[in-house]
Structures are given as structure tokens and as C-alpha cells.
Design a protein around this motif. Sequence first.
Motif, mmCIF file in Angstrom:
data_model
loop_
_atom_site.group_PDB
_atom_site.id
_atom_site.type_symbol
_atom_site.label_atom_id
_atom_site.label_comp_id
_atom_site.label_asym_id
_atom_site.label_seq_id
_atom_site.Cartn_x
_atom_site.Cartn_y
_atom_site.Cartn_z
ATOM 1 N N ILE A 134 0.839 -1.205 0.000
ATOM 2 C CA ILE A 134 0.000 0.000 0.000
ATOM 3 C C ILE A 134 0.875 1.256 0.000
ATOM 4 O O ILE A 134 0.604 2.218 -0.719
ATOM 5 C CB ILE A 134 -0.958 -0.007 1.205
ATOM 6 N N GLN A 194 1.783 1.837 -3.434
ATOM 7 C CA GLN A 194 0.657 2.447 -4.167
ATOM 8 C C GLN A 194 0.603 3.944 -3.891
ATOM 9 O O GLN A 194 0.250 4.735 -4.750
ATOM 10 C CB GLN A 194 -0.669 1.841 -3.701
ATOM 11 N N PHE A 195 0.909 4.325 -2.627
ATOM 12 C CA PHE A 195 0.837 5.727 -2.223
ATOM 13 C C PHE A 195 2.075 6.515 -2.652
ATOM 14 O O PHE A 195 2.157 7.713 -2.417
ATOM 15 C CB PHE A 195 0.685 5.833 -0.704
ATOM 16 N N PHE A 209 -4.997 9.691 0.325
ATOM 17 C CA PHE A 209 -4.882 8.352 0.920
ATOM 18 C C PHE A 209 -6.166 8.001 1.651
ATOM 19 O O PHE A 209 -6.553 6.848 1.738
ATOM 20 C CB PHE A 209 -3.752 8.290 1.953
#
Lengths: 324, 553
Positions: A53, A56-57, A83
Motif C-alpha cells: 500500500i 501504491q501511495f 490516501f
Amino acid sequence: MAWRGYLVQRLTFFFYSFLILLVLNFLIPRLMPGNPVSRFVNPLMSPAAQHQILEQFGLTKPLYVQFLLYLKGVFTGNFGLSFLYYPTPVSTLIVQRLPWTLFLTGTATVLAALIGMVLGLLAAWKRGKVDSAAVYSSMALRSLPTFWLGLVLLILFGVTLKVFPTSGYFSTSLLTSGGGVLLFIQSLLYHSVLPIITLMAYLVGGNLLIMRASTLNTIREDYVTTLKAFGYDDGKIVYGHVLKNASLPMLTNIGIQMGYIVSGAVLVETVFSYPGMGLLVYQAVLARDYPTLQGSFFVLTLTTLVALLVVDLLYGLLDPRVRR
Amino acid sequence: MGKKRGIGRTALIVIVVVIVVVAAVAAVVLMTNTGKPTASPPSNSTGTGAGTGGSSPSNATLTTGFFEDVTSLSPVNWFTISDLDVLQLIFNTLVEVNASGLPAPGLAQSWTVSNNGMTYTFNLYHNITWQDGKPLTAQDVVFTFNYWKKYHFPYYAALSALIQNATAINNYTVQVNLVHPDAGFLLDLADLGMIIPQHIWQNITNPFNQSNLIGDGPFQFVSRTPGVDIILKANPHYFLGEPHFKYLVIKIFSSVDSALAALESGSVNMLELPEGTSLTQLSSYPSIHIVDTPSTMIYYISMNTQTFPFNNTLVRQAIAYAINKTAILDLAFLKQGSVANSVISPALSYWYDPQVKNYTYNPSLAVQLLKEAGFSNSSGQWVNSQGQQLTFTLLIPNQAPWIEIATIMQQELGQIGITVHVQAVDPTTWENIVIGTHNYQMTLGSWRLYFDPMLFLEPSFDSNESGPNGLNFAVFKNSTVDSLIQSAIYSPSLGTEKGYVYQIQAAVSQQVPWIMLAYGQDIWAVQGYTNWQGVPRYGLWYYTNFLSITPTG
């Protein structure tokens, strides 16, 4: 010449403030302990999934790359994806939220300025009981914590008396039942009454005290005595002459209030679940939502900086002494 | 000079006009609203449905509240439990669970498992359609499993590693081969396995940034305003029948107070109350009913088992005896819930072992255990032979109910001469320390358990999970428990798995990396609807409940 020098001076100040703002804006969210993924953690979230994650961020990139991307984003109006509301673009969130905060705080500032000015003027002019009442009540209003006052109003008018709604910015049933524009506007105003009163309560007190002090100085001026001696009636002297001269400090005060309004909006919007920038900032802080924090702080601080710049320039325009 | 003074007069006129206009608008708004019974009436019981009569799904709106907004509304790339709660109303899973937390038909009306526990064959219902009218077939199920394997979504790592391959035998039969036997497979599918439509998702090239909310569940997605609300609408073509109301509105509340205020003012129909909410105030409203549902929430004390003083099992056991769980339940949870013995919640009745040892409050036994552990009490302080004092820091998030629990513990341990320093930090910092680095001595925590107990037992107590960011933050390393966990995961049947889960509960209780404090109870305040039916773990927030409830009046 003097005017030009003043303009350059103010603009330079603005420019440097803006640069500092850009850097702080990037650093402060990242200096908070924790990371945006920690709130997702539960027994199903393995360390690998957490890392995935973060990737992804875009937080696995080196810090300087993140900073350059952020700078590029600022100048292209692209603050990245939130987010907290992944994958909603931050700019979309700000466009949705900013009007509501401007509506709340704008209305509250204007009303508070007008009411504060009139009452401050009256208090200074009348003195005596009117003055004491005005001073004590504005001291009291200024001392009340905003969120506390909001909660009291919420419980009193929302729960006990049921005359005002407890949360939100308009009634959701309008969406499902379909209502006209008028119903919508009505619902909107109706939902804004308590938050605006809460915000105003603090501002009115401050405005009143400043206006009162400034009026007291002004009415001791010789020209007021002269006007009195010429037999002008009170109304004409107060509204025609004293008001304008005594209003100057108010202008600075309103500029400074812009800063308070941002922080005040956080508390008031949270109490009333009012979906403005304040609530967005609050939620983003809790979620360590860096892009949203960067975007909203940028917009909010820029608003304050611009307001201060405008006040400075207006002041220079109104009072030639400042320019020297 | 006279001209300039004129500006003041104009200003005055403007001021007066503005004040009059604002006052007039406020008056109009006030007058038009005083006639209404409630502040912000959603069309629940007073709605238009009553007049039409007869037609079963009314136009009623059910308004509910969340304290945490959803993050990512994607049936594959979701992040939080709130996300899952909303998504499961839009997307059904292949298998569901019944009231005992065991597998029950979902999209699949039946299934068979091969003897070695590695091949599952699912028979789908034949009359299911996607919300855009296309039929749901075995190809969609196969596509979904392959989609998890193709991309690495945060929550599907375990499932996609477990699934060897999936094939559609015909339009309504799916055969799935697993890499190894895992009896928990069906329960994992019930929790997470939302099926997605192939005809839509095959065109989505970046599922990490894109989503689509055409589902097969009882509700259709209408709109979402971040931080404000989520609106869902009843699916008129749902294969198990339409819900008895038309709209489901989820309001996002930023504070508990504003949510309770909305409930009391009548603008919210359903709210899950945070733990420790006083019910006396709410029970004074005749329209509000309180519904308890079994919760899989567990509350515990975790100790870092690798550092002094908790690297000694006897010390951990002594602390367990020195804490009065009943007092904590009474004071911090207002008696909502029950005293805990096992790490598995009794709400998962199939898995819970009621015989697991309960450390009943016994301060003198605690003192005795401390002496056995090599501590002696000199001038009110416990000291061991190396001269180390028995004091430690209890690190907690600065929220209810942790602060209350910590205060009670501090006092109780103080009574037998153990000094506890309580350090309260913001929740993100807490997670960073406890879960990130495990650099703490003692902490308090809670988990909501999944239907498959191994999804929780393995990350929490397997020594392989004790590294940084691992969820074994007690840093518990016990080879017996490790091998029991592996055996449980590789069980071919639920019956075999249950045997191992019982043994794990006993072993963890004996070793006490965690001292179990309480089992939670989900308490819901509801109004305007009847026929509420809860299930374990989800409470009232489960699609079967939303299909059963009906508006009153």
C-alpha cells in the motif's frame, strides 16, 4: 515612489513567506509519528501488504523525489491522490470542500465585523451601562472554547429543542426525495445557522473590543469636539465621521482573523460534522493523509497570505503614513 | 472633506441593508421549519410509502452512521473494515456464514469438498444477475480468482497464494484446486471473497486507481460524498428478493456526540454505539430500542515476551492473577460484554473452548508466583537477584476505554507492590511503536476476529510473524504453538482444524503472551424499523439483516 517601494516590500515579504510555506507544507505532515498505512493494520494485513500500500501511495520513493514530485504538483495544480479517500484526487476534494468553508467563515467574518463595529462604536459613544455590558459580554464570548460552545448549542437547539439540525450541510432526504432549488437553499441556510453563530461568537467579541478602543481614541480628537461645538447631531458625527476613522484597525484585525478562521473552522466543522476544509484537515491529520494535508494547507495558508497582503495594500492605500 | 464623509453614510446604509436581509432570510428559514416535527427528517416512518399501501418495498430511507469514513470503494483494492462493510452490501460472496459462524450458501447454493481437502466444487444459483442486467455465471467466479492472482491486492495475498487454479465446469459450476488443504478456505471466502463481473473488470487496466461498483448484492451504489455520506439504493432484481426500504444512507460523523445527537433528534435510524456509551440517556427515548449482538471483539493486555520483566512466563502469569477483570468490565466497559478466558471469542461458538484456563483475580497467588520467579519484596519493591526492579511502562492509545483500563490496572498492580507507568500516546504513534518496532513492555489492544480463527491466530502468535510490522507484537516464540498453527492451517476439514484450534487456545493461555481481559458486545441503537437480526462478527451490519428489517408504521 513611496507607494511603489511599499508594494515591492510587501510583495517580497509575500514571496518569501510563500517559499517557507511550500517547504513546511511538505515536511510537517511527514514529521508526525506513524504512517498512512498504520490505521489499516488488522490481522489480515501482513507486513508485505502494508509495504504494497505504501508503494501504491508513492511513499517508498526517496524523500527528495517525493519533494520534487510535490513541487511539480503544486505548480500544475495536481496535489496527487488522497490516501484517506483513495483514489480521489486531492484537487477534487478541495473543490468540493472549500466553498462550504468559505461560506461558513466568510458569512461569519462579515457578520461579526459588522455587528462588532456597530456595537463597539455604540459602546464607546454611549459609555456607561451599555459599555460595561458590551465589554463584559464580549470578554465572556471570547473566552468560551469554540468547540464547547458548539456542543452546547448543538445539544440545546439540536437535541432538546429540535429547532436546528445536528449535523451535515443539507438534508440528505432532498437527494433521495428530489427537492427544488429553493428547498435546497433553505436546507443549506438552515444547517449553517448553528455553525455560523458558533464561529461568530468568538469573532464578535474581538471586533467589538478593538472597535471600541479605536473609537475611544478617535472621539478624543479635536475635530470631533469641533463638530460637537458646531452643533452637529450625534448620529451624524458617529456614522459620518467617527466610524470611518475608527475602522482602520478593524481592517488589520479581519486580516488576522483569517488565520483564526481556519483553525476555528476545524473545531466547529468537526462538532457539526460540516463537510468543509476544516473537517477535511482534521480527518486527514488523523489518517496521515499527506497529499490531502499538503493540498489543503497550501490552499488555506495561501488564502491567509493573500488576505494579509490585500489588507496590507489596502492599509497603505487608506493611511498614507504606512507607506513611508 | 464633506464628500469623503459621505462614504461613511453609504457604508452605514450597506450595513443596515445586509443585516436586514440576513435577518429576513433567517426568519424565513426559521418560520418554515418550526412546523416540522424533527430537525432534519429523512423520509423513514413518516415517508411516502405509508400512503401507497400494499406494495411491499416502500420508499422508506434507512439512515445510519459511521464514525470512520470508507477509504477505497473497490471490491478488490479496499483498505479498511469500513470499506468492506459497505462493499459487502453491493457485492455478494460465494459462501456466507450462518449464526454459528459456519459456512452457508451465498452465491453458491451448494458445494462439495474432495477427501484430501484440496478440491472444492461450487454450484451457483441460476437466477443471479449483475445490477446492469447481465447474468452472473461460473466464468465471473473464475475471472475473480484469477484477477486476485494477477494483481497483488493487499487483502488477497493469502487467498491467491492458496488457490492453485479455478475452472468453470459449466455456466453454473466452478471447480477450485488448492495448493494445500486448508479447511478455512470457505470461511475466508465468506469474509473476503466478493465476486466481480468479468464483463466490466476485464476492461479495467489499473485496478489500483480505478473501480466500478456494479455488483450483484441487495444494494446498488448511488453516490458518495467523501466525509459526508454514502447513499445506496435497494436492488429491485436481487435474487433473494428486494429489501423492504428504498434507500440506505450512511452518514459520516466526525464525533460520537454529534452522532448521538442525530440519533436522539430522530434523524438516524441505526447506530452502533462505541464501547462504554451510557445507555441511560438513550433509554429515555421511547422510540429508540437497544439491540445487543454477539461481537467477535476481544480486549487484551499484550506483553513483549522477549524483554525484562515479561520474558519470564511466571511474571506474566502473576500479572494475569493480579488483575481484576470483573472490575475492569464493570468500570471501563459499563458491564457491556463478558470476562474473557480464551483468545477466541465465544461469538465464534464452533471454535471457542470454554474450558480454557481463566486467570481469576487472586493477588496472593500472584505474589507467590513472583517469589517463584526469583523476586523478593524489600521495602515495598519487588527486586530479583540481579537487582532489577519490577516496574514497567504500560503504553496505550490516548482513547477510551484504554485510559480507564490502564488506571484500574495501575491501581491493582500497585496494591501488590508493582509500579506501573502509564504512557498514553496518539493512536498512530501507538501503532508505530507496538506494531512497527515492538519496542514496548506492556500494552492494551483489541481485535475484531474473522470467521476463520487462523486468520488471527497465525499472524498473532506464529514466531515467523514477530519481525518489525508483524502482528505478533508480543514477540511470542514457542515451537509447540508454531507447529500447532501449521497443522491447523493445513487441516483438510473444519473438524480437524477445530482440534488444533482448541490446543492453540490452551497453549497460549498457559504461556500468556496476552492476558485476555474481556469479550466485547456490539450494542446498537435502532428506531423506525423492526425485525432486526444480528449475526456474529458483523452484528446488525450484514446483508441478511438489511433484507429482514421493515419500516414500522
